[in-house]
Design a protein around this motif. Structure first.
Motif, mmCIF file in Angstrom:
data_model
loop_
_atom_site.group_PDB
_atom_site.id
_atom_site.type_symbol
_atom_site.label_atom_id
_atom_site.label_comp_id
_atom_site.label_asym_id
_atom_site.label_seq_id
_atom_site.Cartn_x
_atom_site.Cartn_y
_atom_site.Cartn_z
ATOM 1 N N ALA A 1 0.659 -1.282 0.271
ATOM 2 C CA ALA A 1 -0.121 0.183 0.191
ATOM 3 C C ALA A 1 0.976 1.339 0.017
ATOM 4 O O ALA A 1 0.513 2.340 -0.663
ATOM 5 C CB ALA A 1 -1.100 0.003 1.135
ATOM 6 N N LEU A 2 1.897 1.285 0.807
ATOM 7 C CA LEU A 2 2.957 2.396 0.645
ATOM 8 C C LEU A 2 3.486 2.758 -0.884
ATOM 9 O O LEU A 2 3.537 3.906 -0.951
ATOM 10 C CB LEU A 2 3.986 2.270 1.903
ATOM 11 N N PHE A 3 3.688 1.453 -1.261
ATOM 12 C CA PHE A 3 4.395 1.491 -2.594
ATOM 13 C C PHE A 3 3.449 1.870 -3.634
ATOM 14 O O PHE A 3 3.765 2.804 -4.359
ATOM 15 C CB PHE A 3 4.735 -0.066 -3.053
ATOM 16 N N ALA A 4 2.137 1.630 -3.526
ATOM 17 C CA ALA A 4 1.268 2.002 -4.300
ATOM 18 C C ALA A 4 0.898 3.723 -4.212
ATOM 19 O O ALA A 4 1.037 4.279 -5.340
ATOM 20 C CB ALA A 4 -0.240 1.429 -4.123
ATOM 21 N N MET A 5 0.815 4.193 -3.000
ATOM 22 C CA MET A 5 0.918 5.519 -2.747
ATOM 23 C C MET A 5 1.906 6.189 -3.331
ATOM 24 O O MET A 5 1.765 7.113 -4.222
ATOM 25 C CB MET A 5 0.725 5.921 -1.191
ATOM 26 N N SER A 6 3.320 5.855 -3.123
ATOM 27 C CA SER A 6 4.468 6.514 -3.790
ATOM 28 C C SER A 6 4.201 6.385 -5.360
ATOM 29 O O SER A 6 4.643 7.443 -6.094
ATOM 30 C CB SER A 6 5.572 5.698 -3.499
ATOM 31 N N LEU A 7 3.815 5.263 -5.718
ATOM 32 C CA LEU A 7 3.874 5.318 -7.207
ATOM 33 C C LEU A 7 2.515 6.130 -7.823
ATOM 34 O O LEU A 7 2.888 6.816 -8.906
ATOM 35 C CB LEU A 7 3.485 3.779 -7.802
ATOM 36 N N MET A 8 1.439 6.323 -7.076
ATOM 37 C CA MET A 8 0.482 7.218 -7.567
ATOM 38 C C MET A 8 1.071 8.545 -7.514
ATOM 39 O O MET A 8 0.763 9.478 -8.580
ATOM 40 C CB MET A 8 -1.045 6.994 -6.708
ATOM 41 N N TYR A 9 1.883 8.991 -6.569
ATOM 42 C CA TYR A 9 2.673 10.309 -6.305
ATOM 43 C C TYR A 9 3.490 10.524 -7.592
ATOM 44 O O TYR A 9 3.304 11.699 -8.215
ATOM 45 C CB TYR A 9 3.042 10.531 -4.856
ATOM 46 N N ALA A 10 4.092 9.545 -7.647
ATOM 47 C CA ALA A 10 5.085 9.698 -8.865
ATOM 48 C C ALA A 10 4.557 9.934 -10.208
ATOM 49 O O ALA A 10 4.820 10.882 -11.116
ATOM 50 C CB ALA A 10 6.160 8.465 -8.849
ATOM 51 N N LEU A 11 3.411 9.231 -10.409
ATOM 52 C CA LEU A 11 2.514 9.450 -11.627
ATOM 53 C C LEU A 11 1.955 10.738 -11.753
ATOM 54 O O LEU A 11 2.067 11.250 -12.888
ATOM 55 C CB LEU A 11 1.622 8.310 -11.870
ATOM 56 N N HIS A 12 1.272 11.125 -10.775
ATOM 57 C CA HIS A 12 0.906 12.438 -10.696
ATOM 58 C C HIS A 12 1.830 13.408 -11.348
ATOM 59 O O HIS A 12 1.689 14.554 -11.831
ATOM 60 C CB HIS A 12 0.304 12.971 -9.432
ATOM 61 N N ASP A 13 3.190 13.468 -10.439
ATOM 62 C CA ASP A 13 4.462 14.090 -10.718
ATOM 63 C C ASP A 13 4.693 14.406 -12.339
ATOM 64 O O ASP A 13 4.921 15.494 -12.762
ATOM 65 C CB ASP A 13 5.353 13.982 -10.002
ATOM 66 N N LEU A 14 4.272 13.241 -13.028
ATOM 67 C CA LEU A 14 4.581 13.266 -14.629
ATOM 68 C C LEU A 14 3.535 13.775 -15.265
ATOM 69 O O LEU A 14 3.503 13.552 -16.327
ATOM 70 C CB LEU A 14 4.932 11.789 -14.674
ATOM 71 N N GLY A 15 2.269 14.201 -14.436
ATOM 72 C CA GLY A 15 1.147 14.753 -15.091
ATOM 73 C C GLY A 15 0.163 13.864 -15.562
ATOM 74 O O GLY A 15 -0.688 14.050 -16.356
ATOM 75 N N LEU A 16 0.246 12.526 -15.165
ATOM 76 C CA LEU A 16 -0.749 11.437 -15.304
ATOM 77 C C LEU A 16 -1.791 11.476 -14.109
ATOM 78 O O LEU A 16 -1.458 11.879 -13.015
ATOM 79 C CB LEU A 16 -0.120 9.975 -15.415
ATOM 80 N N GLY A 17 -3.143 11.182 -14.390
ATOM 81 C CA GLY A 17 -4.161 10.894 -13.613
ATOM 82 C C GLY A 17 -3.793 9.431 -12.962
ATOM 83 O O GLY A 17 -3.694 8.461 -13.851
ATOM 84 N N THR A 18 -4.262 9.117 -11.829
ATOM 85 C CA THR A 18 -4.429 7.929 -11.206
ATOM 86 C C THR A 18 -5.858 7.710 -10.512
ATOM 87 O O THR A 18 -6.252 8.726 -10.008
ATOM 88 C CB THR A 18 -3.121 7.462 -10.383
ATOM 89 N N CYS A 19 -6.009 6.399 -10.375
ATOM 90 C CA CYS A 19 -7.274 6.318 -9.800
ATOM 91 C C CYS A 19 -6.917 4.968 -8.923
ATOM 92 O O CYS A 19 -6.893 3.917 -9.524
ATOM 93 C CB CYS A 19 -8.558 6.030 -10.412
ATOM 94 N N PRO A 20 -7.081 4.891 -7.512
ATOM 95 C CA PRO A 20 -6.724 3.424 -6.801
ATOM 96 C C PRO A 20 -7.987 2.735 -6.893
ATOM 97 O O PRO A 20 -9.286 3.041 -6.879
ATOM 98 C CB PRO A 20 -6.653 3.878 -5.405
ATOM 99 N N LEU A 21 -7.870 1.387 -7.359
ATOM 100 C CA LEU A 21 -9.004 0.493 -7.502
ATOM 101 C C LEU A 21 -8.748 -0.682 -6.647
ATOM 102 O O LEU A 21 -7.845 -1.449 -6.701
ATOM 103 C CB LEU A 21 -9.076 0.308 -9.193
ATOM 104 N N ASN A 22 -9.755 -0.894 -5.695
ATOM 105 C CA ASN A 22 -9.619 -2.190 -4.833
ATOM 106 C C ASN A 22 -9.542 -3.290 -5.455
ATOM 107 O O ASN A 22 -9.805 -3.758 -6.662
ATOM 108 C CB ASN A 22 -10.899 -2.113 -3.935
ATOM 109 N N THR A 23 -8.854 -4.213 -4.728
ATOM 110 C CA THR A 23 -8.969 -5.625 -5.108
ATOM 111 C C THR A 23 -9.674 -6.655 -4.068
ATOM 112 O O THR A 23 -9.172 -7.583 -3.437
ATOM 113 C CB THR A 23 -7.430 -6.202 -5.081
#
Length: 145
Positions: free
Chosen positions: A69-91
């Motif tokens: 979960a920590l990794f996924a949050m970092s990944l979403m922040y990194a993608l946002h920094d690149l100008g991409l949109g993200t959406c967490p989707l449950n499993t």
């Protein structure tokens, strides 16, 4: 993903894995996620974050989920920094649904599904759900003697 590798990890175990799905495989994996019906077609690719359960003992059985979960949050922040949109989707799956998914994508039981992340290009203007956030008084508990 390279930036997210520096996410803090319990005992530096770095138990996370990421699978990337696009095209027909993106549509296939989104069929195993319950909550993207209204916008799934606008997702460009899906990142599926998992955690290696074998990296932790039974005493730390939640470690892979926490690290993932920590990794996924970092990944979403990194993608946002690149100008991409993200959406967490449950499993969140029933046992039968999870077994079906594991079989169809060859996911061993050594890996725990953490979350999918929908990734796409942001429009200049868009409407998003605006859920009020809880008050800090409802979250922060002072442990006073």
């Amino acid at each position: 993903v390279e930036v997210s590798i520096y996410t803090p990890s319990q005992c530096n175990r770095q138990s996370w894995k990421v699978r990337l799905y696009k095209g027909d495989r993106k549509d296939f994996i989104l069929n195993h996620q319950y909550g993207n019906a209204g916008f799934g077609k606008s997702i460009n690719l899906v990142l599926f974050v998992t955690g290696l359960m074998s990296s932790f003992s039974h005493k730390a059985r939640h470690g892979a989920r926490i690290d993932g979960a920590l990794f996924a949050m970092s990944l979403m922040y990194a993608l946002h920094d690149l100008g991409l949109g993200t959406c967490p989707l449950n499993t969140s799956y029933t046992i039968l649904e999870e077994h079906k998914l594991r079989k169809e994508i060859n996911l061993s039981f050594a890996e725990e599904p953490i979350m999918m992340i929908g990734v796409g290009h942001l429009k200049d203007e868009f409407v998003i759900a605006n859920s009020p956030k809880k008050n800090i008084k409802d979250i922060l508990i002072y442990d006073e003697i």
